[in-house]
Scaffold this active site. Structure first.
Site, mmCIF file in Angstrom:
data_model
loop_
_atom_site.group_PDB
_atom_site.id
_atom_site.type_symbol
_atom_site.label_atom_id
_atom_site.label_comp_id
_atom_site.label_asym_id
_atom_site.label_seq_id
_atom_site.Cartn_x
_atom_site.Cartn_y
_atom_site.Cartn_z
ATOM 1 N N LYS A 69 11.858 41.438 40.156
ATOM 2 C CA LYS A 69 10.572 40.618 40.403
ATOM 3 C C LYS A 69 10.011 40.812 41.929
ATOM 4 O O LYS A 69 9.122 41.468 42.114
ATOM 5 C CB LYS A 69 10.469 39.345 40.071
ATOM 6 C CG LYS A 69 9.334 38.480 40.476
ATOM 7 C CD LYS A 69 9.301 37.100 40.260
ATOM 8 C CE LYS A 69 10.120 36.105 41.022
ATOM 9 N NZ LYS A 69 9.488 35.705 42.470
ATOM 10 N N ASN A 70 11.075 40.552 42.723
ATOM 11 C CA ASN A 70 10.725 40.643 43.987
ATOM 12 C C ASN A 70 10.600 42.120 44.826
ATOM 13 O O ASN A 70 10.145 42.257 45.952
ATOM 14 C CB ASN A 70 11.548 39.581 44.966
ATOM 15 C CG ASN A 70 11.098 38.344 44.567
ATOM 16 O OD1 ASN A 70 10.293 37.819 43.904
ATOM 17 N ND2 ASN A 70 12.257 37.420 44.908
ATOM 18 N N CYS A 107 2.990 25.259 48.302
ATOM 19 C CA CYS A 107 3.462 25.302 46.902
ATOM 20 C C CYS A 107 4.609 24.267 46.862
ATOM 21 O O CYS A 107 5.042 23.816 47.589
ATOM 22 C CB CYS A 107 3.841 26.858 46.831
ATOM 23 S SG CYS A 107 5.200 27.360 47.477
ATOM 24 N N ARG A 132 5.487 26.748 53.333
ATOM 25 C CA ARG A 132 5.786 28.510 53.194
ATOM 26 C C ARG A 132 4.566 28.937 53.856
ATOM 27 O O ARG A 132 3.647 29.319 53.352
ATOM 28 C CB ARG A 132 5.566 28.782 51.810
ATOM 29 C CG ARG A 132 7.015 28.223 51.052
ATOM 30 C CD ARG A 132 6.833 28.971 49.597
ATOM 31 N NE ARG A 132 7.440 30.261 49.693
ATOM 32 C CZ ARG A 132 7.430 30.995 48.604
ATOM 33 N NH1 ARG A 132 7.135 30.433 47.528
ATOM 34 N NH2 ARG A 132 8.046 32.252 48.689
ATOM 35 N N ASP A 165 17.697 31.760 45.758
ATOM 36 C CA ASP A 165 17.280 31.953 44.583
ATOM 37 C C ASP A 165 18.555 31.633 43.356
ATOM 38 O O ASP A 165 18.159 31.513 42.421
ATOM 39 C CB ASP A 165 16.599 33.150 44.351
ATOM 40 C CG ASP A 165 15.387 33.273 44.967
ATOM 41 O OD1 ASP A 165 14.830 32.308 45.488
ATOM 42 O OD2 ASP A 165 14.841 34.466 45.334
ATOM 43 N N ILE A 171 16.668 27.587 53.487
ATOM 44 C CA ILE A 171 15.434 28.420 53.638
ATOM 45 C C ILE A 171 14.047 27.641 53.030
ATOM 46 O O ILE A 171 13.226 27.841 54.123
ATOM 47 C CB ILE A 171 15.750 29.695 52.479
ATOM 48 C CG1 ILE A 171 17.105 30.329 52.563
ATOM 49 C CG2 ILE A 171 14.472 30.572 52.491
ATOM 50 C CD1 ILE A 171 17.362 30.882 53.937
ATOM 51 N N ARG A 198 7.260 33.278 34.958
ATOM 52 C CA ARG A 198 6.745 34.064 36.157
ATOM 53 C C ARG A 198 7.875 34.977 36.539
ATOM 54 O O ARG A 198 7.542 36.089 37.035
ATOM 55 C CB ARG A 198 6.794 32.976 37.365
ATOM 56 C CG ARG A 198 5.265 31.962 37.329
ATOM 57 C CD ARG A 198 5.274 31.345 38.445
ATOM 58 N NE ARG A 198 5.928 32.237 39.854
ATOM 59 C CZ ARG A 198 6.442 31.833 40.667
ATOM 60 N NH1 ARG A 198 6.753 30.362 40.884
ATOM 61 N NH2 ARG A 198 6.829 32.641 41.575
HETATM 62 N N1 EPU Z 1 8.529 31.190 56.910
HETATM 63 C C1 EPU Z 1 7.702 30.753 57.764
HETATM 64 N N2 EPU Z 1 6.777 31.664 58.399
HETATM 65 C C2 EPU Z 1 6.348 32.719 57.960
HETATM 66 C C3 EPU Z 1 7.328 33.185 56.860
HETATM 67 C C4 EPU Z 1 8.176 32.554 56.427
HETATM 68 O O1 EPU Z 1 7.761 29.694 58.279
HETATM 69 O O2 EPU Z 1 5.511 33.472 58.525
HETATM 70 C C5 EPU Z 1 9.391 30.139 56.344
HETATM 71 C C6 EPU Z 1 9.258 30.024 54.996
HETATM 72 O O3 EPU Z 1 8.202 28.966 54.901
HETATM 73 C C7 EPU Z 1 10.467 29.835 54.376
HETATM 74 C C8 EPU Z 1 11.283 30.586 55.041
HETATM 75 O O4 EPU Z 1 10.343 30.928 56.275
HETATM 76 O O5 EPU Z 1 10.739 28.472 54.315
HETATM 77 C C9 EPU Z 1 11.719 31.945 54.148
HETATM 78 O O6 EPU Z 1 10.715 32.731 53.685
HETATM 79 P P1 EPU Z 1 10.791 34.117 53.518
HETATM 80 O O7 EPU Z 1 9.380 34.872 54.159
HETATM 81 O O8 EPU Z 1 12.047 34.890 53.794
HETATM 82 O O9 EPU Z 1 10.513 34.157 51.928
HETATM 83 P P2 EPU Z 1 9.185 34.756 50.872
HETATM 84 O O10 EPU Z 1 8.907 36.155 51.594
HETATM 85 O O11 EPU Z 1 8.077 33.747 51.115
HETATM 86 C C10 EPU Z 1 10.986 35.759 49.370
HETATM 87 C C11 EPU Z 1 11.161 35.679 47.787
HETATM 88 C C12 EPU Z 1 11.504 34.494 47.327
HETATM 89 C C13 EPU Z 1 12.828 34.142 48.093
HETATM 90 C C14 EPU Z 1 12.809 34.340 49.383
HETATM 91 C C15 EPU Z 1 14.188 33.960 50.277
HETATM 92 C C16 EPU Z 1 9.356 37.123 46.861
HETATM 93 C C17 EPU Z 1 7.887 37.135 46.291
HETATM 94 N N3 EPU Z 1 9.648 35.984 46.863
HETATM 95 O O12 EPU Z 1 9.893 34.957 49.629
HETATM 96 O O13 EPU Z 1 11.691 34.132 45.958
HETATM 97 O O14 EPU Z 1 13.347 32.964 47.776
HETATM 98 O O15 EPU Z 1 12.102 35.543 49.892
HETATM 99 O O16 EPU Z 1 14.720 34.942 49.941
HETATM 100 O O17 EPU Z 1 9.492 38.081 47.301
HETATM 101 C C18 EPU Z 1 11.817 33.381 43.750
HETATM 102 O O18 EPU Z 1 11.685 34.648 43.306
HETATM 103 O O19 EPU Z 1 12.112 32.532 43.017
HETATM 104 C C19 EPU Z 1 11.421 33.183 45.300
HETATM 105 C C20 EPU Z 1 11.004 31.948 45.615
#
Ligand code: EPU
Length: 427
Positions: free
Chosen positions: A22-23, A117, A122, A308, A330, A400
């Site tokens: 998915k990701n 969310c 996030r 995850d 995280i 999802r």
């Molecule tokens: N964060 C910030 N500021 C930012 C970006 C992130 O504070 O600008 C914080 C977030 O709030 C969070 C942490 O940093 O607390 C990690 O966020 P990250 O950006 O690494 O995650 P993401 O890109 O939002 C993706 C996956 C998630 C997975 C995480 C960590 C996708 C669509 N989502 O999220 O997947 O848990 O990386 O590996 O790629 C899932 O599949 O169930 C899922 C939630």
């Protein structure tokens, strides 16, 4: 109300093949915007998040042909909009992944602000800070972020405060069309980022270092469409591996279609818990652990233990012989499913971002609510070994990210079905 009903106590065995990640698929779909023309993605999972990203791309002017269940032919030649609207971003935060590619192609993007969310606040501040360093100006009004780079993007050095997956991806996708070289320090190293960099390089980009903390992107004039296969979903694989560790019969459960190296830390922790597995072609075979040992886990960016997989492994620890501790680093809101697991007889105490789990002999089936995608899947796994019936509601969360979850489990012999029942909270 649609639910997944699990009749506990039946052994599972056989083979299960995981779908595409998915990701990875979501970001690869966004990246097609960078190469006007027809890109073909294969091994795309047929899940609702992919359908939402399809709507985002169509809203921008792309056309998508579904060649078969797992093959999307995405034509981005006629894309003439740069707006990701609120109704889609609110449905799926990963819609914000179009920001980097839109900036790369049009030097502008208008993205609805994602807001909170069920995993917490996030934020996307690191995406914004990084893109600002590349020369993007940001403005917000009426709940939208307006990103503009009238002079185009210019490569530079960006140091991320935290190895954010989404920020790393948005920055790479913007930087591929910048003037000069961008270096991203403290980049996220997840396998899905390597998949994205590989596809971009096939398209003619010059991305190096993906999978390490320093990613270098040399900007190019244009990218061309390609045919690319999405990597297998390591988290779906990990979910079925935990199912096997809980409930597999003598023949075990073979989980294939993914790269076991992408699950290194999960397999290591499972082994420490007493789960036995062996490598098979394209995956692993796992057996039920007769005696589960307690575990100490903290979630961390890759190659650390993935957030995850936290909920699924908590189900195992709930049945371990002793006290486990799981620390979530995280996301701030990722223990919501634990209170549902307590309703099934688990003994879990949450203290801030630590879960202290005192192993119990058995779980008992109950009516539980899926709080999010991974928590929902974990509750179904718990149902496999609980006494009696478990009804998991709010299953749209599971849809999802898991393709045909119920069918894949029944294929292994699990007694699981979809059912429709009256909502107990409605008059
Ligand atoms: N964060 C910030 N500021 C930012 C970006 C992130 O504070 O600008 C914080 C977030 O709030 C969070 C942490 O940093 O607390 C990690 O966020 P990250 O950006 O690494 O995650 P993401 O890109 O939002 C993706 C996956 C998630 C997975 C995480 C960590 C996708 C669509 N989502 O999220 O997947 O848990 O990386 O590996 O790629 C899932 O599949 O169930 C899922 C939630």
């Amino acid at each position: 109300m649609n639910i997944i009903r699990v009749h506990g106590g039946h052994a599972i065995e056989g083979d299960v093949h995981v779908s595409g990640a998915k990701n990875s698929a979501l970001k690869l779909m966004a990246a097609t915007l960078l190469a006007p023309g027809t890109t073909t993605l294969t091994n795309v999972p047929n899940i609702s998040d992919v359908h939402v990203m399809g709507k985002v791309l169509k809203g921008l002017g792309a056309t998508i042909e579904v060649a078969d269940e797992h093959t999307l032919i995405i034509d981005t030649s006629a894309v003439d909009s740069w707006e990701a609207p609120y109704e889609l971003v609110a449905k799926m935060r990963a819609s914000t992944a179009v920001m980097g590619p839109l900036l790369g192609r049009f030097n502008r993007a208008k993205i609805a602000m994602p807001g909170g969310c069920n995993l917490g606040a996030r934020k996307i501040d690191m995406h914004i800070l990084g893109l600002e360093a590349l020369g993007v100006q940001f403005d917000t009004d009426h709940g939208y972020i307006h990103a503009n780079a009238p002079e185009g993007l210019t490569g530079t050095m960006v140091s991320l405060e935290f190895a954010s997956v989404g920020a790393t991806e948005n920055l790479i996708m913007a930087a591929v069309r910048a003037q000069g070289t961008t270096t991203i320090d403290n980049a996220a190293r997840e396998p899905e980022i390597v998949d994205l960099a590989n596809m971009l390089n096939e398209m003619g980009a010059k991305v190096s270092g993906a999978g390490t903390p320093v990613v270098t992107v040399e900007g190019v004039e244009e990218l061309h469409p390609v045919v690319h296969q999405v990597i297998g979903d390591r988290i779906e694989a990990g979910t079925f591996i935990v199912a096997g560790a809980l409930a597999a019969g003598d023949r075990g459960v073979a989980v294939t279609g993914f790269n076991p190296q992408h699950l290194g830390m999960v397999l290591k922790k499972l082994e420490l818990m007493g789960v036995s597995y062996e490598r098979v072609n394209g995956g692993v075979r796992v057996w039920r652990a007769e005696h589960l040992r307690p575990v100490d886990i903290q979630t961390l960016p890759f190659p650390g233990f993935p957030t995850d997989m936290q909920a699924q492994v908590m189900v195992l620890s709930a049945l371990a012989d002793g006290n486990s501790i799981i620390t979530e680093n995280i996301f701030e809101n990722r223990f919501m499913f634990a209170s549902e697991l307590v309703r099934m007889g688990a003994n879990i105490r949450i203290e801030s971002h630590h879960a202290i789990i005192h192993g119990v002999e058995r779980l008992s089936g109950a009516q539980v609510v899926s709080p999010d995608l991974r928590g929902g899947a974990a509750l179904v796994l718990a149902g496999l070994v609980a006494e009696g019936e478990t009804d998991v509601s709010a299953i749209h969360h599971i849809n999802r990210g898991y393709e045909r979850f119920v069918d894949k489990l029944t294929g292994l012999g699990a007694q699981v079905e979809r059912a429709s029942i009256p909502d107990p909270l409605e008059d």
